[in-house]
Design an enzyme around this catalytic site. Sequence first.
Site, PDB file in Angstrom:
ATOM      1  N   LYS A 191       0.824  -1.211   0.000  1.00 26.46           N
ATOM      2  CA  LYS A 191       0.000   0.000   0.000  1.00 26.46           C
ATOM      3  C   LYS A 191       0.858   1.261   0.000  1.00 26.46           C
ATOM      4  CE  LYS A 191      -3.242   2.951   0.130  1.00 26.46           C
ATOM      5  NZ  LYS A 191      -3.998   3.310   1.313  1.00 26.46           N
ATOM      6  N   LYS A 260       1.534  12.259   5.613  1.00 29.46           N
ATOM      7  CA  LYS A 260       1.827  11.170   6.549  1.00 29.46           C
ATOM      8  C   LYS A 260       2.229   9.912   5.797  1.00 29.46           C
ATOM      9  CE  LYS A 260      -1.229   8.436   7.670  1.00 29.46           C
ATOM     10  NZ  LYS A 260      -1.733   7.084   7.262  1.00 29.46           N
TER      11      LYS A 260
END
Length: 328
Positions: A191, A260
């Site tokens: 991911k 992030k």
Amino acid sequence: MTATTHVSATETQPLTPGTARIGFIGLGNMGSGMTRNLQAAGFQLIVNDVRKESAADLLANGAEWADDAAAVAAGSDVVITMLPTPKHVETVAMGPGGLLNGMPDGGTWVDMSTSVPEVANRVREAGAARGIRVLDAPVSGMSVGAANGMLQIFIGGETADVERLRPVFEAMGDPERILHVGGHGAGYAVKLMINQLWFSHLVATAEVLSTGVKAGVDLEVLRQALIASPANSNFVQNDVLSILNHGDYDEGFAIALACKDLGLSVDLARSVGVPMELSGLVEQLYRRAKALYGDKAGEMTPVKLYEDAIGEQLRTPAQAYGIAAEGA
């Protein structure tokens, strides 16, 4: 609620709607759609979020509310977390009132957040003596995919656990794109790399379109030329249209979260000894856009850096060229 009121989490049979109890923690932009689809598929839900009001529709349709993660785990066959950052994941899993405190022996935790292997590893180690099962299963598809039940899911963990939970995953994702990508931590890694490449596509596309427009090329002519060339990508062909056709920078996923994710992917590369000069630059551009446009700006907002530089917005109404509004 006690662990004896539900099906044993150690059974090897697939968890099926109507009997399996799914605990779900994190009802934000992604989790809200995922839980609605689990409920629509017939799974019983026990839910928790920092905002109880986010569960109102689920509760109205029969879900149960639990006051903390431990209570969620105590009454569930499997607990799913969908949280913003690794810090949130660790707090929910291992903090006071965390899911480990309530999970029965042999219980299962699936983290579907974009996180890092270290947190899940600590949970797995802490629960090893009790037979706690842990899978990482982050997703792609944004809030639209979550709402439509068409997420792509990347699962890291043991094959038997993946197959037991497949009906749960299929309630939230596209069955053809639910991928068992390897052992523990592989889902997180896949991911993060997908995100990294997508963000890089965005920056590269913004540079190319802005340069071409300033050089006098019609925007849609340039895009169609790129599509017809070896440089084509899904981003050029589809994703960028939300900006070009609609001025939508995807505020459904905040740029603060994108930053992030970029930081996590760069940290992962660093931890395995891979230099990431290009990705590091992409991260810098994203952080500059966040500083200029705010934490809540959409994940595609770095395109504005280039629009500001050339003094015009990149806009091409699809209907003006007689083509379908792809991606609309």
